[in-house]
Design a protein around this motif. Sequence first.
Motif, PDB file in Angstrom:
ATOM      1  N   THR A   1      43.300  27.279  42.956  1.00 42.41           N
ATOM      2  CA  THR A   1      44.466  28.360  43.061  1.00 42.41           C
ATOM      3  C   THR A   1      44.024  29.283  42.013  1.00 42.41           C
ATOM      4  N   ILE A   2      43.826  30.507  42.390  1.00 40.78           N
ATOM      5  CA  ILE A   2      44.076  31.839  41.441  1.00 40.78           C
ATOM      6  C   ILE A   2      44.783  32.705  41.702  1.00 40.78           C
ATOM      7  N   ARG A   3      45.789  33.101  40.493  1.00 41.38           N
ATOM      8  CA  ARG A   3      46.832  33.890  40.578  1.00 41.38           C
ATOM      9  C   ARG A   3      46.454  35.360  39.961  1.00 41.38           C
ATOM     10  N   LEU A   4      46.899  36.332  40.647  1.00 43.93           N
ATOM     11  CA  LEU A   4      46.456  37.707  40.000  1.00 43.93           C
ATOM     12  C   LEU A   4      48.164  38.602  39.811  1.00 43.93           C
ATOM     13  N   ARG A   5      47.738  39.411  38.722  1.00 41.13           N
ATOM     14  CA  ARG A   5      49.072  40.223  38.783  1.00 41.13           C
ATOM     15  C   ARG A   5      48.699  41.604  37.761  1.00 41.13           C
ATOM     16  N   GLU A   6      49.369  42.536  37.988  1.00 43.12           N
ATOM     17  CA  GLU A   6      49.352  43.831  37.230  1.00 43.12           C
ATOM     18  C   GLU A   6      50.204  43.763  36.266  1.00 43.12           C
ATOM     19  N   SER A   7      50.099  44.449  35.061  1.00 46.44           N
ATOM     20  CA  SER A   7      50.863  44.531  33.963  1.00 46.44           C
ATOM     21  C   SER A   7      51.894  45.362  34.254  1.00 46.44           C
ATOM     22  N   ASP A   8      51.821  46.316  35.290  1.00 49.07           N
ATOM     23  CA  ASP A   8      53.065  47.280  35.581  1.00 49.07           C
ATOM     24  C   ASP A   8      53.904  46.559  36.471  1.00 49.07           C
ATOM     25  N   GLN A   9      53.519  45.652  37.297  1.00 48.64           N
ATOM     26  CA  GLN A   9      54.294  44.773  38.161  1.00 48.64           C
ATOM     27  C   GLN A   9      54.285  43.268  38.061  1.00 48.64           C
ATOM     28  N   PRO A  10      54.625  42.707  36.682  1.00 48.88           N
ATOM     29  CA  PRO A  10      54.125  41.423  36.487  1.00 48.88           C
ATOM     30  C   PRO A  10      54.963  40.449  37.512  1.00 48.88           C
ATOM     31  N   ASP A  11      56.175  40.721  37.979  1.00 41.62           N
ATOM     32  CA  ASP A  11      56.641  39.652  39.057  1.00 41.62           C
ATOM     33  C   ASP A  11      56.084  39.628  40.404  1.00 41.62           C
ATOM     34  N   THR A  12      54.993  40.346  40.543  1.00 43.22           N
ATOM     35  CA  THR A  12      54.265  40.555  41.781  1.00 43.22           C
ATOM     36  C   THR A  12      52.890  39.749  41.442  1.00 43.22           C
ATOM     37  N   ILE A  13      52.896  38.566  42.105  1.00 51.08           N
ATOM     38  CA  ILE A  13      51.978  37.674  41.910  1.00 51.08           C
ATOM     39  C   ILE A  13      51.275  37.520  43.165  1.00 51.08           C
ATOM     40  N   LEU A  14      49.747  37.913  43.303  1.00 50.32           N
ATOM     41  CA  LEU A  14      49.001  37.200  44.344  1.00 50.32           C
ATOM     42  C   LEU A  14      48.303  36.110  44.156  1.00 50.32           C
ATOM     43  N   THR A  15      48.247  35.304  45.430  1.00 53.15           N
ATOM     44  CA  THR A  15      47.615  33.955  45.046  1.00 53.15           C
ATOM     45  C   THR A  15      46.324  33.907  45.938  1.00 53.15           C
ATOM     46  N   THR A  16      45.269  33.273  45.550  1.00 53.87           N
ATOM     47  CA  THR A  16      44.159  33.132  46.625  1.00 53.87           C
ATOM     48  C   THR A  16      43.420  32.112  46.003  1.00 53.87           C
ATOM     49  N   ASN A  17      42.322  31.705  46.613  1.00 50.94           N
ATOM     50  CA  ASN A  17      41.570  30.654  46.133  1.00 50.94           C
ATOM     51  C   ASN A  17      39.839  31.281  45.760  1.00 50.94           C
ATOM     52  N   PRO A  18      39.144  30.461  44.897  1.00 51.13           N
ATOM     53  CA  PRO A  18      37.925  31.047  44.199  1.00 51.13           C
ATOM     54  C   PRO A  18      37.163  31.697  45.565  1.00 51.13           C
ATOM     55  N   THR A  19      36.983  30.941  46.844  1.00 46.49           N
ATOM     56  CA  THR A  19      35.918  31.420  47.731  1.00 46.49           C
ATOM     57  C   THR A  19      36.418  32.854  48.134  1.00 46.49           C
ATOM     58  N   ALA A  20      37.758  33.119  48.486  1.00 46.34           N
ATOM     59  CA  ALA A  20      38.233  34.280  49.008  1.00 46.34           C
ATOM     60  C   ALA A  20      37.850  35.284  47.900  1.00 46.34           C
ATOM     61  N   LEU A  21      38.283  35.032  46.543  1.00 51.82           N
ATOM     62  CA  LEU A  21      38.307  35.929  45.640  1.00 51.82           C
ATOM     63  C   LEU A  21      36.734  36.476  45.456  1.00 51.82           C
ATOM     64  N   ASP A  22      35.747  35.356  45.411  1.00 50.91           N
ATOM     65  CA  ASP A  22      34.471  35.751  45.303  1.00 50.91           C
ATOM     66  C   ASP A  22      34.280  36.741  46.501  1.00 50.91           C
ATOM     67  N   ALA A  23      34.589  36.442  47.715  1.00 46.57           N
ATOM     68  CA  ALA A  23      34.152  37.319  48.800  1.00 46.57           C
ATOM     69  C   ALA A  23      34.570  38.547  48.411  1.00 46.57           C
ATOM     70  N   LEU A  24      35.657  38.929  48.075  1.00 48.53           N
ATOM     71  CA  LEU A  24      36.323  40.149  47.598  1.00 48.53           C
ATOM     72  C   LEU A  24      35.496  40.784  46.817  1.00 48.53           C
ATOM     73  N   ILE A  25      35.281  40.116  45.582  1.00 44.47           N
ATOM     74  CA  ILE A  25      34.492  40.591  44.346  1.00 44.47           C
ATOM     75  C   ILE A  25      33.198  41.209  45.025  1.00 44.47           C
TER      76      ILE A  25
END
Length: 66
Positions: A28-52
Motif C-alpha cells: 500500500t502507498i498513501r498520498l496526500r496534499e498539504s492543502d487537503q491533508p484529510d483527503t488520502i489516495l491509496t494505491t499500490n506500487p505497481t499502479a503508482l509506477d505505471a502512473l509515474i
Amino acid sequence: MRTRPWQKSSFSGEGNACLYVSAPDGATIRLRESDQPDTILTTNPTALDALIRSAKAGRLDHLGEG
C-alpha cells in the motif's frame, strides 16, 4: 495496519502545494496534499509506477489542456 510517518516529496517546495507519501506496508502507498491533508489516495506500487512512467513519457499531458 502499522502507521508510518508521512514523508514530504523532495520535489515539493515551500507553501501549500506539497505532496506527502506514506507506505504502511509493502502493498500500500498513501498520498496526500498539504492543502487537503484529510483527503488520502491509496494505491499500490505497481499502479503508482505505471502512473509515474506515463507522466514522464508525456502520455498524460493532454489532461491539463482545456
